[in-house]
Design a protein around this motif. Structure first.
Motif, PDB file in Angstrom:
ATOM      1  N   ILE A   1       0.885  -1.169   0.000  1.00 25.25           N
ATOM      2  CA  ILE A   1       0.000   0.000   0.000  1.00 25.25           C
ATOM      3  C   ILE A   1       0.917   1.211   0.000  1.00 25.25           C
ATOM      4  O   ILE A   1       1.810   1.320   0.855  1.00 25.25           O
ATOM      5  CB  ILE A   1      -0.897   0.023   1.244  1.00 25.25           C
ATOM      6  CG1 ILE A   1      -1.697  -1.282   1.303  1.00 25.25           C
ATOM      7  CG2 ILE A   1      -1.842   1.224   1.215  1.00 25.25           C
ATOM      8  CD1 ILE A   1      -2.434  -1.466   2.595  1.00 25.25           C
ATOM      9  N   ILE A   2       0.699   2.079  -0.950  1.00 26.18           N
ATOM     10  CA  ILE A   2       1.595   3.219  -1.099  1.00 26.18           C
ATOM     11  C   ILE A   2       0.808   4.477  -0.759  1.00 26.18           C
ATOM     12  O   ILE A   2      -0.303   4.674  -1.271  1.00 26.18           O
ATOM     13  CB  ILE A   2       2.164   3.292  -2.538  1.00 26.18           C
ATOM     14  CG1 ILE A   2       2.969   2.014  -2.819  1.00 26.18           C
ATOM     15  CG2 ILE A   2       3.076   4.494  -2.717  1.00 26.18           C
ATOM     16  CD1 ILE A   2       2.256   0.942  -3.479  1.00 26.18           C
ATOM     17  N   THR A   3       1.371   5.314   0.084  1.00 26.15           N
ATOM     18  CA  THR A   3       0.707   6.575   0.449  1.00 26.15           C
ATOM     19  C   THR A   3       1.602   7.732  -0.049  1.00 26.15           C
ATOM     20  O   THR A   3       2.354   8.318   0.727  1.00 26.15           O
ATOM     21  CB  THR A   3       0.515   6.672   1.975  1.00 26.15           C
ATOM     22  OG1 THR A   3       1.778   6.500   2.605  1.00 26.15           O
ATOM     23  CG2 THR A   3      -0.436   5.625   2.494  1.00 26.15           C
ATOM     24  N   PRO A   4       1.552   8.009  -1.350  1.00 23.05           N
ATOM     25  CA  PRO A   4       2.497   8.975  -1.928  1.00 23.05           C
ATOM     26  C   PRO A   4       2.354  10.380  -1.357  1.00 23.05           C
ATOM     27  O   PRO A   4       1.266  10.785  -0.946  1.00 23.05           O
ATOM     28  CB  PRO A   4       2.153   8.969  -3.419  1.00 23.05           C
ATOM     29  CG  PRO A   4       0.810   8.358  -3.520  1.00 23.05           C
ATOM     30  CD  PRO A   4       0.596   7.503  -2.334  1.00 23.05           C
TER      31      PRO A   4
ATOM     32  N   GLN B   1      -6.436  18.585  -4.158  1.00 21.23           N
ATOM     33  CA  GLN B   1      -5.854  17.273  -4.449  1.00 21.23           C
ATOM     34  C   GLN B   1      -6.886  16.173  -4.185  1.00 21.23           C
ATOM     35  O   GLN B   1      -7.794  16.324  -3.351  1.00 21.23           O
ATOM     36  CB  GLN B   1      -4.602  17.057  -3.599  1.00 21.23           C
ATOM     37  CG  GLN B   1      -3.437  17.939  -4.069  1.00 21.23           C
ATOM     38  CD  GLN B   1      -2.146  17.615  -3.348  1.00 21.23           C
ATOM     39  OE1 GLN B   1      -2.112  17.517  -2.119  1.00 21.23           O
ATOM     40  NE2 GLN B   1      -1.066  17.459  -4.110  1.00 21.23           N
ATOM     41  N   SER B   2      -6.710  15.049  -4.884  1.00 27.75           N
ATOM     42  CA  SER B   2      -7.727  13.983  -4.855  1.00 27.75           C
ATOM     43  C   SER B   2      -7.947  13.383  -3.475  1.00 27.75           C
ATOM     44  O   SER B   2      -9.030  12.884  -3.177  1.00 27.75           O
ATOM     45  CB  SER B   2      -7.330  12.858  -5.813  1.00 27.75           C
ATOM     46  OG  SER B   2      -7.598  13.256  -7.112  1.00 27.75           O
ATOM     47  N   GLY B   3      -6.925  13.412  -2.612  1.00 26.15           N
ATOM     48  CA  GLY B   3      -7.059  12.797  -1.291  1.00 26.15           C
ATOM     49  C   GLY B   3      -7.826  13.658  -0.297  1.00 26.15           C
ATOM     50  O   GLY B   3      -8.084  13.219   0.826  1.00 26.15           O
ATOM     51  N   ALA B   4      -8.200  14.872  -0.688  1.00 30.47           N
ATOM     52  CA  ALA B   4      -9.014  15.716   0.210  1.00 30.47           C
ATOM     53  C   ALA B   4     -10.426  15.152   0.266  1.00 30.47           C
ATOM     54  O   ALA B   4     -10.890  14.495  -0.671  1.00 30.47           O
ATOM     55  CB  ALA B   4      -9.050  17.148  -0.319  1.00 30.47           C
ATOM     56  N   THR B   5     -11.111  15.437   1.359  1.00 25.25           N
ATOM     57  CA  THR B   5     -12.528  15.059   1.436  1.00 25.25           C
ATOM     58  C   THR B   5     -13.370  16.261   0.995  1.00 25.25           C
ATOM     59  O   THR B   5     -12.885  17.405   0.987  1.00 25.25           O
ATOM     60  CB  THR B   5     -12.932  14.695   2.878  1.00 25.25           C
ATOM     61  OG1 THR B   5     -12.743  15.860   3.694  1.00 25.25           O
ATOM     62  CG2 THR B   5     -12.124  13.534   3.418  1.00 25.25           C
ATOM     63  N   LEU B   6     -14.643  15.999   0.700  1.00 21.37           N
ATOM     64  CA  LEU B   6     -15.540  17.111   0.363  1.00 21.37           C
ATOM     65  C   LEU B   6     -15.644  18.066   1.547  1.00 21.37           C
ATOM     66  O   LEU B   6     -15.693  19.285   1.371  1.00 21.37           O
ATOM     67  CB  LEU B   6     -16.933  16.582   0.006  1.00 21.37           C
ATOM     68  CG  LEU B   6     -17.014  15.666  -1.221  1.00 21.37           C
ATOM     69  CD1 LEU B   6     -18.468  15.279  -1.478  1.00 21.37           C
ATOM     70  CD2 LEU B   6     -16.418  16.339  -2.449  1.00 21.37           C
TER      71      LEU B   6
ATOM     72  N   ASP C   1      -2.917   4.868  -2.022  1.00 19.57           N
ATOM     73  CA  ASP C   1      -3.839   5.536  -1.106  1.00 19.57           C
ATOM     74  C   ASP C   1      -3.467   7.019  -1.076  1.00 19.57           C
ATOM     75  O   ASP C   1      -2.361   7.383  -0.696  1.00 19.57           O
ATOM     76  CB  ASP C   1      -3.712   4.905   0.287  1.00 19.57           C
ATOM     77  CG  ASP C   1      -4.746   5.450   1.254  1.00 19.57           C
ATOM     78  OD1 ASP C   1      -4.869   6.684   1.347  1.00 19.57           O
ATOM     79  OD2 ASP C   1      -5.426   4.651   1.904  1.00 19.57           O
ATOM     80  N   MET C   2      -4.422   7.861  -1.478  1.00 25.44           N
ATOM     81  CA  MET C   2      -4.128   9.285  -1.709  1.00 25.44           C
ATOM     82  C   MET C   2      -4.202  10.143  -0.445  1.00 25.44           C
ATOM     83  O   MET C   2      -4.204  11.369  -0.517  1.00 25.44           O
ATOM     84  CB  MET C   2      -5.103   9.844  -2.753  1.00 25.44           C
ATOM     85  CG  MET C   2      -5.091   9.132  -4.084  1.00 25.44           C
ATOM     86  SD  MET C   2      -3.582   9.379  -5.013  1.00 25.44           S
ATOM     87  CE  MET C   2      -3.836  11.024  -5.656  1.00 25.44           C
TER      88      MET C   2
ATOM     89  N   VAL D   1      -6.647   2.623  -6.953  1.00 28.71           N
ATOM     90  CA  VAL D   1      -6.437   3.970  -6.407  1.00 28.71           C
ATOM     91  C   VAL D   1      -7.555   4.266  -5.420  1.00 28.71           C
ATOM     92  O   VAL D   1      -8.738   4.138  -5.758  1.00 28.71           O
ATOM     93  CB  VAL D   1      -6.459   5.034  -7.526  1.00 28.71           C
ATOM     94  CG1 VAL D   1      -6.075   6.395  -6.950  1.00 28.71           C
ATOM     95  CG2 VAL D   1      -5.522   4.648  -8.650  1.00 28.71           C
ATOM     96  N   ARG D   2      -7.169   4.661  -4.221  1.00 29.55           N
ATOM     97  CA  ARG D   2      -8.174   4.975  -3.196  1.00 29.55           C
ATOM     98  C   ARG D   2      -8.000   6.421  -2.749  1.00 29.55           C
ATOM     99  O   ARG D   2      -6.915   6.823  -2.327  1.00 29.55           O
ATOM    100  CB  ARG D   2      -8.001   4.041  -1.998  1.00 29.55           C
ATOM    101  CG  ARG D   2      -8.971   4.343  -0.867  1.00 29.55           C
ATOM    102  CD  ARG D   2      -9.004   3.248   0.194  1.00 29.55           C
ATOM    103  NE  ARG D   2      -7.741   3.097   0.880  1.00 29.55           N
ATOM    104  CZ  ARG D   2      -7.382   2.026   1.590  1.00 29.55           C
ATOM    105  NH1 ARG D   2      -8.202   0.999   1.668  1.00 29.55           N
ATOM    106  NH2 ARG D   2      -6.229   1.976   2.197  1.00 29.55           N
ATOM    107  N   SER D   3      -9.087   7.200  -2.862  1.00 30.79           N
ATOM    108  CA  SER D   3      -9.044   8.579  -2.348  1.00 30.79           C
ATOM    109  C   SER D   3      -9.792   8.604  -1.022  1.00 30.79           C
ATOM    110  O   SER D   3      -9.190   8.569   0.039  1.00 30.79           O
ATOM    111  CB  SER D   3      -9.623   9.562  -3.358  1.00 30.79           C
ATOM    112  OG  SER D   3      -8.723   9.721  -4.440  1.00 30.79           O
ATOM    113  N   GLY D   4     -11.144   8.616  -1.061  1.00 27.95           N
ATOM    114  CA  GLY D   4     -11.905   8.582   0.195  1.00 27.95           C
ATOM    115  C   GLY D   4     -12.327   7.174   0.593  1.00 27.95           C
ATOM    116  O   GLY D   4     -12.845   6.964   1.685  1.00 27.95           O
ATOM    117  N   GLY D   5     -12.164   6.195  -0.293  1.00 26.91           N
ATOM    118  CA  GLY D   5     -12.488   4.807   0.029  1.00 26.91           C
ATOM    119  C   GLY D   5     -13.975   4.505   0.126  1.00 26.91           C
ATOM    120  O   GLY D   5     -14.371   3.516   0.720  1.00 26.91           O
ATOM    121  N   HIS D   6     -14.845   5.343  -0.502  1.00 25.28           N
ATOM    122  CA  HIS D   6     -16.297   5.150  -0.370  1.00 25.28           C
ATOM    123  C   HIS D   6     -16.907   4.301  -1.476  1.00 25.28           C
ATOM    124  O   HIS D   6     -18.125   4.155  -1.520  1.00 25.28           O
ATOM    125  CB  HIS D   6     -17.011   6.508  -0.361  1.00 25.28           C
ATOM    126  CG  HIS D   6     -16.867   7.261   0.916  1.00 25.28           C
ATOM    127  ND1 HIS D   6     -15.650   7.637   1.402  1.00 25.28           N
ATOM    128  CD2 HIS D   6     -17.786   7.696   1.804  1.00 25.28           C
ATOM    129  CE1 HIS D   6     -15.828   8.289   2.544  1.00 25.28           C
ATOM    130  NE2 HIS D   6     -17.114   8.337   2.811  1.00 25.28           N
TER     131      HIS D   6
END
Ligand code: FDA
Length: 504
Positions: free
Chosen positions: A60-63, A126-131, A107-108, A85-90
């Motif tokens: 699992i990579i968390t760049p 960035q994609s790893g942010a939540t709404l 994992d973003m 690719v996982r951003s929020g994982g929903h």
């Protein structure tokens, strides 16, 4: 059968070779490392973790930056690994962290910065942010700007924007993806591209066609939208008797035609009271304006609801975001944990409605809801801006002609195959029952409410004819163009999953 340890070591050493001066142990986690287990299990819908066919990821990579994403793409290709690719994982079916062949997860979570430019009325996110993080940042910068995306603050920007994304401002401003004006992406060759260098076709595809078929989207440039300093919200609850069904009927006829500033969502749900249980219809609304203008508007167009001033609250737009999310307190709550408040076993399906559904159907739905406990039918009105945007503007095609979207959702609390099967069976029966009353040829579905029941790839993920079955439900006439873009930008089909876009 692959040599898991050998592959893992080769993958990590490949990463070390590409980024020699960075210590990979700070962002590459393999089994046995303390962070690995918590990252594997950090998914939203635990139903998916019971799907035994999935392997555990090789890593699992968390760049921290795009270089590390580029290295993952290159090394995964070299060692025959798939990428999730996982951003929020929903993802409703867990496609951002499950795979049946050896794979790694990107994992973003570390890529969640947000930069707001009020003067230009735009932002990079960035994609790893939540709404929730996005809404909070906008409100910190301006009380008169917002962004039209989903209602749940823990949803990730990456999956949400790439699948469309709608919320309480959909009638005024359209989808989140309609308001994306640039993006950075790592493609299947590991190249880092912006809108200009990726070209208009790929830029078109990632705004609603699902990012997972095309690359890793690192960040998005969005157009902020204007909101008044005060908006008005209300919740009106009705017991589902014949009177309420009459109100629902009227809602079906008017909700999509009202002023674009008014969004009235309808939620049918089973409610446990102190004395008795009942099925209720909840009318949950956002008006981008003041109470003094809302009441006459409602009296004129939807008097059957009987809205009174005391049902309504005026507040700032950011407080309305909390209100819709069912959160009470300061806007900082929007920055909360990505998954915790919403974790439950669930299965969902979706439909679009083009003609009002007869009243007797709601009577039957109400009866069916008594058979289950945690069931919801969430109906979001379209019309307004959604009818003005062309069906091919982005891959999301459900525009003019759609009155509203339905999400059917069943939740359960008991783990186990039996409980899952029983609840999922119930939902499928409800979906079957609804068939005559919803969109047809094809019966449409919304990508962000992912549903593997409507079809999955069987062999090598390349059959156009197989994929057309569900592809046209999600994308209608835009499916063909998506397959052409796919053939051009990812000819080896590196980015693929159970419902990815095949070749033309
Ligand atoms: P996740 O990380 O699981 O990603 C979903 C998909 O996108 C996966 O295929 C993944 O690989 C891919 N992906 C993610 N990041 C990517 C990236 N950076 N590059 C390429 N591909 C990427 N929808 C809606 O429109 N309105 C709403 O109000 C809500 N509300 C809501 C509430 C709750 C509780 C849930 C669970 C879901 C919703 N949704 C929703 C649905 C939501 O929009 C959908 O599940 C999104 O795909 C979730 O995006 P995440 O990044 O969180 O998921």
């Amino acid at each position: 059968c692959i040599d898991a340890i050998g592959t893992r070591n080769e993958f990590v050493s490949c990463m070390n070779n590409i980024i020699p001066f960075v210590n990979t142990s700070t962002y590459v986690f393999t089994s046995g490392m303390p962070m690995y287990s918590s990252l594997v299990s950090s998914q939203h819908n635990p139903r998916c973790s019971n799907l035994t066919e999935s392997l555990r990821p090789v890593g699992i990579i968390t760049p921290q930056n795009e270089d590390e994403i580029q290295a993952v793409v290159i090394c995964s290709r070299e060692h025959g690994l798939r990428v999730r690719v996982r951003s929020g994982g929903h993802d409703y079916e867990g496609l951002s962290y499950l795979c049946k062949t050896p794979f790694v997860i990107i994992d973003m979570r570390n890529l969640h910065s947000i930069s707001i430019d009020i003067k230009q009325e735009s932002a990079w996110v960035q994609s790893g942010a939540t709404l929730g993080e996005l809404y909070y940042s906008i409100a910190q910068a301006s009380q008169t700007h917002g962004f039209p995306a989903g209602i749940c603050p823990s949803v990730g920007v990456g999956g949400h924007f790439s699948g469309g994304g709608f919320g309480a401002m959909v009638r005024k401003y359209g989808l989140a993806a309609d308001n994306v004006i640039d993006a950075y992406l790592v493609d299947a060759k590991g190249c880092f591209l912006d809108r200009e260098s990726m070209g208009e076709d790929l830029f078109w595809a990632i705004r609603g066609g699902g990012g997972a078929s095309f690359g890793v989207i690192v960040s998005w440039k969005i157009k902020l939208v204007r909101v008044p300093p005060k908006v008005t919200v209300f919740n009106v609850n009705k017991n589902m008797d014949q009177h309420a069904i009459g109100i629902i009927d009227r809602w079906q006829h008017v909700a999509h035609k009202m002023k674009n500033e008014l969004f009235i969502r309808l939620l049918v749900q089973y409610v446990h009271g102190d004395q008795k249980t009942s099925v209720q219809a909840l009318f949950n609304a956002l008006f981008l304006g003041q109470l003094k203008d809302l009441i006459p508007l409602m009296n004129e167009t939807f008097p059957q609801l009987g809205l009174k001033a005391e049902d309504c609250i005026e507040m700032s737009w950011i407080d309305s975001v909390l209100y819709f999310a069912g959160l009470k307190g300061a806007p900082e709550l929007l920055l909360g944990n990505k998954t915790d408040p919403y974790v439950s076993y669930f299965k969902a399906k979706s439909d679009f409605v083009t003609k009002p559904i007869p009243q007797h159907v709601f009577v039957r739905i109400q009866e069916k809801f008594h058979e289950q406990k945690l069931v919801f039918m969430i109906m979001d009105p379209y019309g307004g801006r959604m009818s003005e945007i062309s069906k091919s503007h982005i891959p999301f095609p459900h525009r003019r002609g759609n009155l509203y979207n339905i999400q059917y959702l069943v939740k359960w609390e008991v783990n186990g195959v039996r409980a899952s099967n029983e609840h999922i069976h119930w939902l499928r029966e409800l979906y079957k029952y609804m068939e005559p009353y919803v969109s047809k040829h094809p019966r449409s579905a919304y990508l962000n409410y992912r549903d593997l029941d409507i079809g999955t790839h069987r062999h090598a993920n390349t059959s156009y004819l197989e994929a057309k079955v569900w592809g046209e439900k999600y994308f209608k006439g835009n499916f063909k163009k998506l397959t052409k873009v796919k053939s051009k930008v990812d000819p080896d089909n590196f980015f693929r999953n159970e419902q990815s876009i095949p070749f033309a």
